[in-house]
Design an enzyme around this catalytic site. Structure first.
Site, PDB file in Angstrom:
ATOM      1  N   TYR A   1      88.789 144.925  76.764  1.00 27.31           N
ATOM      2  CA  TYR A   1      89.455 145.040  78.065  1.00 27.31           C
ATOM      3  C   TYR A   1      89.615 146.513  78.439  1.00 27.31           C
ATOM      4  O   TYR A   1      89.201 146.945  79.517  1.00 27.31           O
ATOM      5  CB  TYR A   1      90.821 144.334  78.027  1.00 27.31           C
ATOM      6  CG  TYR A   1      91.718 144.733  79.185  1.00 27.31           C
ATOM      7  CD1 TYR A   1      91.437 144.311  80.478  1.00 27.31           C
ATOM      8  CD2 TYR A   1      92.824 145.567  78.976  1.00 27.31           C
ATOM      9  CE1 TYR A   1      92.250 144.702  81.542  1.00 27.31           C
ATOM     10  CE2 TYR A   1      93.636 145.957  80.027  1.00 27.31           C
ATOM     11  CZ  TYR A   1      93.340 145.524  81.312  1.00 27.31           C
ATOM     12  OH  TYR A   1      94.135 145.929  82.359  1.00 27.31           O
TER      13      TYR A   1
ATOM     14  N   THR B   1      94.162 151.527  83.382  1.00 28.48           N
ATOM     15  CA  THR B   1      95.196 151.069  82.450  1.00 28.48           C
ATOM     16  C   THR B   1      95.431 152.055  81.311  1.00 28.48           C
ATOM     17  O   THR B   1      94.504 152.786  80.908  1.00 28.48           O
ATOM     18  CB  THR B   1      94.787 149.706  81.851  1.00 28.48           C
ATOM     19  OG1 THR B   1      95.630 149.411  80.729  1.00 28.48           O
ATOM     20  CG2 THR B   1      93.344 149.702  81.360  1.00 28.48           C
TER      21      THR B   1
HETATM   22  N1  LIG Z   1      99.737 143.794  84.837  1.00 26.08           N
HETATM   23  C1  LIG Z   1      99.724 144.935  84.137  1.00 26.08           C
HETATM   24  O1  LIG Z   1     100.683 145.281  83.433  1.00 26.08           O
HETATM   25  C2  LIG Z   1      98.530 145.861  84.237  1.00 26.08           C
HETATM   26  C3  LIG Z   1      98.526 147.020  83.449  1.00 26.08           C
HETATM   27  C4  LIG Z   1      97.428 147.881  83.534  1.00 26.08           C
HETATM   28  C5  LIG Z   1      96.401 147.607  84.420  1.00 26.08           C
HETATM   29  N2  LIG Z   1      96.407 146.468  85.170  1.00 26.08           N
HETATM   30  C6  LIG Z   1      95.294 146.231  86.092  1.00 26.08           C
HETATM   31  O2  LIG Z   1      95.809 145.914  87.363  1.00 26.08           O
HETATM   32  C7  LIG Z   1      94.973 145.014  88.051  1.00 26.08           C
HETATM   33  C8  LIG Z   1      95.789 143.856  88.575  1.00 26.08           C
HETATM   34  O3  LIG Z   1      96.479 143.216  87.506  1.00 26.08           O
HETATM   35  P1  LIG Z   1      97.401 141.970  87.774  1.00 26.08           P
HETATM   36  O4  LIG Z   1      98.430 141.932  86.702  1.00 26.08           O
HETATM   37  O5  LIG Z   1      97.831 141.972  89.204  1.00 26.08           O
HETATM   38  O6  LIG Z   1      96.348 140.778  87.507  1.00 26.08           O
HETATM   39  P2  LIG Z   1      96.158 139.390  88.299  1.00 26.08           P
HETATM   40  O7  LIG Z   1      95.327 138.526  87.414  1.00 26.08           O
HETATM   41  O8  LIG Z   1      97.461 138.884  88.781  1.00 26.08           O
HETATM   42  O9  LIG Z   1      95.291 139.837  89.565  1.00 26.08           O
HETATM   43  C9  LIG Z   1      93.893 140.031  89.505  1.00 26.08           C
HETATM   44  C10 LIG Z   1      93.287 139.336  90.714  1.00 26.08           C
HETATM   45  O10 LIG Z   1      91.882 139.573  90.735  1.00 26.08           O
HETATM   46  C11 LIG Z   1      91.242 138.369  91.120  1.00 26.08           C
HETATM   47  N3  LIG Z   1      89.880 138.432  90.591  1.00 26.08           N
HETATM   48  C12 LIG Z   1      89.490 138.540  89.293  1.00 26.08           C
HETATM   49  N4  LIG Z   1      88.165 138.597  89.204  1.00 26.08           N
HETATM   50  C13 LIG Z   1      87.681 138.549  90.466  1.00 26.08           C
HETATM   51  C14 LIG Z   1      86.369 138.570  91.027  1.00 26.08           C
HETATM   52  N5  LIG Z   1      85.272 138.624  90.260  1.00 26.08           N
HETATM   53  N6  LIG Z   1      86.234 138.500  92.363  1.00 26.08           N
HETATM   54  C15 LIG Z   1      87.339 138.419  93.162  1.00 26.08           C
HETATM   55  N7  LIG Z   1      88.595 138.390  92.694  1.00 26.08           N
HETATM   56  C16 LIG Z   1      88.762 138.444  91.354  1.00 26.08           C
HETATM   57  C17 LIG Z   1      92.085 137.257  90.533  1.00 26.08           C
HETATM   58  O11 LIG Z   1      91.919 136.014  91.206  1.00 26.08           O
HETATM   59  C18 LIG Z   1      93.501 137.811  90.716  1.00 26.08           C
HETATM   60  O12 LIG Z   1      94.058 137.425  91.948  1.00 26.08           O
HETATM   61  C19 LIG Z   1      93.880 144.620  87.069  1.00 26.08           C
HETATM   62  O13 LIG Z   1      92.735 145.364  87.371  1.00 26.08           O
HETATM   63  C20 LIG Z   1      94.449 145.024  85.719  1.00 26.08           C
HETATM   64  O14 LIG Z   1      93.429 145.359  84.819  1.00 26.08           O
HETATM   65  C21 LIG Z   1      97.454 145.583  85.088  1.00 26.08           C
END
Ligand SMILES: NC(=O)c1ccc[n+]([C@@H]2O[C@H](COP(=O)([O-])OP(=O)(O)OC[C@H]3O[C@@H](n4cnc5c(N)ncnc54)[C@H](O)[C@@H]3O)[C@@H](O)[C@H]2O)c1
Length: 322
Positions: free
Chosen positions: A137, A113
């Site tokens: 985070y 991120t």
């Molecule tokens: N959305 C954004 O703008 C953004 C920006 C930068 C980075 N990210 C990174 O991208 C990734 C995905 O983000 P997102 O927006 O799709 O989030 P999201 O919450 O929609 O998806 C994360 C998924 O991980 C699963 N999960 C969490 N902990 C878990 C565990 N211990 N075991 C198994 N499954 C688990 C959740 O059930 C969920 O389905 C994350 O790592 C986040 O840090 C997102």
């Protein structure tokens, strides 16, 4: 194997992988993900902390590479319950890396991120900029990157850490889209306000040193992100060295410009209220996206702000009744 593949970005990447001819095996504990978002391969319900289940899944499906999305993502919560974030985002990544090492998988693509950069001094931000996260985070993701570094040095597990800027938008065909709970991202919140599900959108800070005084972010379409993951995977399969790559467009939009785009696309006024700046919100976060273009031969194709908002609005309306 796509950890977190029932979530927002992971599910769009599972779709992109399937379209590129791969078979995505989703590994997700459904803590924040959705069963309906897993449409392009099997869903294995499991937690990152369950090393035995990870190993069994990798063996059962003869997994050749891992795309690791699973993590907790709420910056605010990470500052009231930091242990939860370190346990899942750092501990979970360690557990996964151990399973990867045990089974001999050699390639991993990691969701990192822009929050790893903290308050950048120079914008656009290059990958080599100082990394001084200002919340747990961001630091949990930086620590996970450190783990990747050592598992490369010691076990030759090659990885690409993709540092996303602001993911937004939805699949152009409306099959999947963003459904976070709670929702903290600007575009879905504005759409909720337009649709009458929130009274208004708060615009935090109107005195930033930006042309209209509101904060600037680099919005990247989730389907462009998904495509970058397929390219990163193929870069690793072709023998590429471990690296980190920004995923952004290089162009920022202010909060007012995003609101204007929503008003254009929906033809409705956005109810908004001006508020004070929030502590820890940088004025401008924009990627220098050169490395992704050069190394991965990747260019965003759907990330102009109106295209992003149009796809998000389409998805938002299709879910209007739940
Ligand atoms: N959305 C954004 O703008 C953004 C920006 C930068 C980075 N990210 C990174 O991208 C990734 C995905 O983000 P997102 O927006 O799709 O989030 P999201 O919450 O929609 O998806 C994360 C998924 O991980 C699963 N999960 C969490 N902990 C878990 C565990 N211990 N075991 C198994 N499954 C688990 C959740 O059930 C969920 O389905 C994350 O790592 C986040 O840090 C997102």
């Amino acid at each position: 194997m796509v950890t977190g593949g029932a979530g927002y970005i992971g599910s769009h990447t599972a779709l992109a992988l399937a379209e590129a001819g791969y078979r995505p095996i989703v590994y997700d504990n459904l803590s924040h993900g959705h069963r309906w978002a897993v449409q392009w391969g099997p869903l294995i319900e499991g937690d990152l902390s369950d090393g035995e289940k990870l190993v069994a899944t990798i063996r059962e499906f003869d997994i050749s590479a891992v795309l690791h999305f699973a993590s907790f993502i709420f910056v605010g919560e990470s500052m009231t319950d930091p242990g939860k974030y370190f346990a899942n985002n750092v501990g979970g990544t360690l557990s996964l890396l151990e399973a990867v090492r045990t089974t001999g998988v050699k390639h991993l693509v990691f969701s990192s991120t822009a929050a790893t950069y903290g308050m950048p001094e120079i914008v656009p931000i290059t990958e080599d900029a100082p990394k001084e996260p200002i919340n747990t985070y961001g630091d949990s993701k930086l620590m996970a990157e450190k783990l990747l570094y050592w598992y490369d040095q010691i076990f030759a597990i090659r990885s690409v850490a993709l540092r996303y800027f602001n993911a937004a938008g939805a699949d152009a065909e409306g099959r999947i889209g963003e459904a976070h709970d709670p929702e903290t991202h600007l575009i879905p919140l504005i759409l909720d306000a337009v649709a009458g599900r929130r009274s208004h959108i708060g615009v935090y800070g109107t005195d930033y040193p930006t042309p209209d005084g509101t904060a600037i972010r680099d919005y990247i379409h989730v389907s462009d992100l998904a495509e970058a993951h397929v390219k990163a995977l193929e870069y690793l399969i072709a023998g590429g060295a471990s690296t980190a790559v920004n995923l952004g467009t290089g162009t920022g939009y202010s909060v007012e410009e995003v609101i204007a785009s929503v008003e254009r696309i929906t033809a409705r006024p956005v109810p908004k209220r001006y508020e004070a700046r929030r502590p820890g919100d940088p004025p401008s976060l924009v990627a220098n996206a050169d490395r992704g273009a050069k190394l991965l031969d990747w260019k965003p194709r759907q990330s102009d702000i109106d295209t992003i908002v149009r796809s998000a609005w389409h998805w938002h309306q299709s879910r209007a009744h739940g």
